[in-house]
Write a protein that holds these residues in place. Sequence first.
Motif, PDB file in Angstrom:
ATOM      1  N   TYR A 112     -19.853  83.056  40.171  1.00  0.00           N
ATOM      2  CA  TYR A 112     -20.586  84.059  39.471  1.00  0.00           C
ATOM      3  C   TYR A 112     -21.753  83.219  38.981  1.00  0.00           C
ATOM      4  N   PRO A 118     -24.797  83.664  36.395  1.00  0.00           N
ATOM      5  CA  PRO A 118     -25.728  84.603  35.341  1.00  0.00           C
ATOM      6  C   PRO A 118     -27.178  84.078  35.719  1.00  0.00           C
ATOM      7  N   ARG A 119     -28.119  85.187  35.661  1.00  0.00           N
ATOM      8  CA  ARG A 119     -29.555  85.157  35.530  1.00  0.00           C
ATOM      9  C   ARG A 119     -29.902  84.198  36.578  1.00  0.00           C
ATOM     10  N   THR A 163     -21.842  92.240  34.254  1.00  0.00           N
ATOM     11  CA  THR A 163     -23.100  91.435  34.818  1.00  0.00           C
ATOM     12  C   THR A 163     -24.375  92.411  34.473  1.00  0.00           C
ATOM     13  N   ASP A 210     -28.036  88.778  37.565  1.00  0.00           N
ATOM     14  CA  ASP A 210     -26.738  87.883  38.043  1.00  0.00           C
ATOM     15  C   ASP A 210     -26.389  88.207  39.551  1.00  0.00           C
TER      16      ASP A 210
END
Length: 277
Positions: free
Chosen positions: A18, A20-21, A180, A184
């Motif tokens: 995962y 993020p951003r 999310t 992401d």
Amino acid sequence: MELSPAQIRFFKTFGYLYFPRLFAPDEIASITEEFERSIQACGNGAQHDSTKRTMFGGPIEHRARLCTLIDDERIIGICNGVLGANFNYASGDGNYYSGDTGWHPDGNWGQLFSVKIAFYLDELTRDTGCLRVLPGSHHPNHFVRAEGIDLNKSMVDLNKSMELFGVEPRDFPGNLALETTPGDLVIFNHDLYHASFGGYQRRRMFTMNLTRPCTNDADRATLKDYLRRHSPGGYQVVTGGGMFYPTMLDTASPERMVHLRQCAEVHDELFPELARH
Ligand SMILES: O=C(O)CCC(=O)C(=O)O
């Protein structure tokens, strides 16, 4: 962008990563705008009536700007790390989802063969339809696969968890809700069990499927098996470009073609009537 050894180990062990951003707000705003244009023009988006999922193939292939996602150094770096250099891009799906998606894997390859990259274009929480994963469930010896968790012991079905264990599928023990924000990115092994619960009636999400590069006859046979089912030909869709929509091919650099060639060749072999002439 290069994945660290720990990220690669995480992916192999738990079956997902995962980020993020990964895409800045202005980038994801432009990606979302292009997605909307594509689903409206090519995916029956205007007819979406909220009672069922609206889905179209090759969501990044209809507009030149979205095609460049496969050239993006962040995507390339992640896929190089997970699948190896010269990985194959193998289409994907664009969606307005409606409601829950029950637990399922996308594949049962028993090896790391194919993965999915998911872009969620709305803010999603555990109660409003974010992606849930069951970490480690891509391993053939994970208990849901090895023991065949089912009333009849004949097939795996986590969606019967209320009857089986007295817990709602969304509360299946060990599952992780990946909340999310647009920008992401999640990548997961196709063999990983995943689901979504509580989403609203026009939840926007698109994917890119990718496979390991084929380096021997066994890999090529697996790719053939994969594309026989999961490809425009497999779904009896005419793209005008065989495996890919023409915009993807017409705007391709030699570097991009490295990621298109194997699937295009195998697809032409399987579905010669759909090949580009
Ligand atoms: O977001 C969802 O509903 C899950 C997506 C999914 O199941 C899939 O892409 O295979």
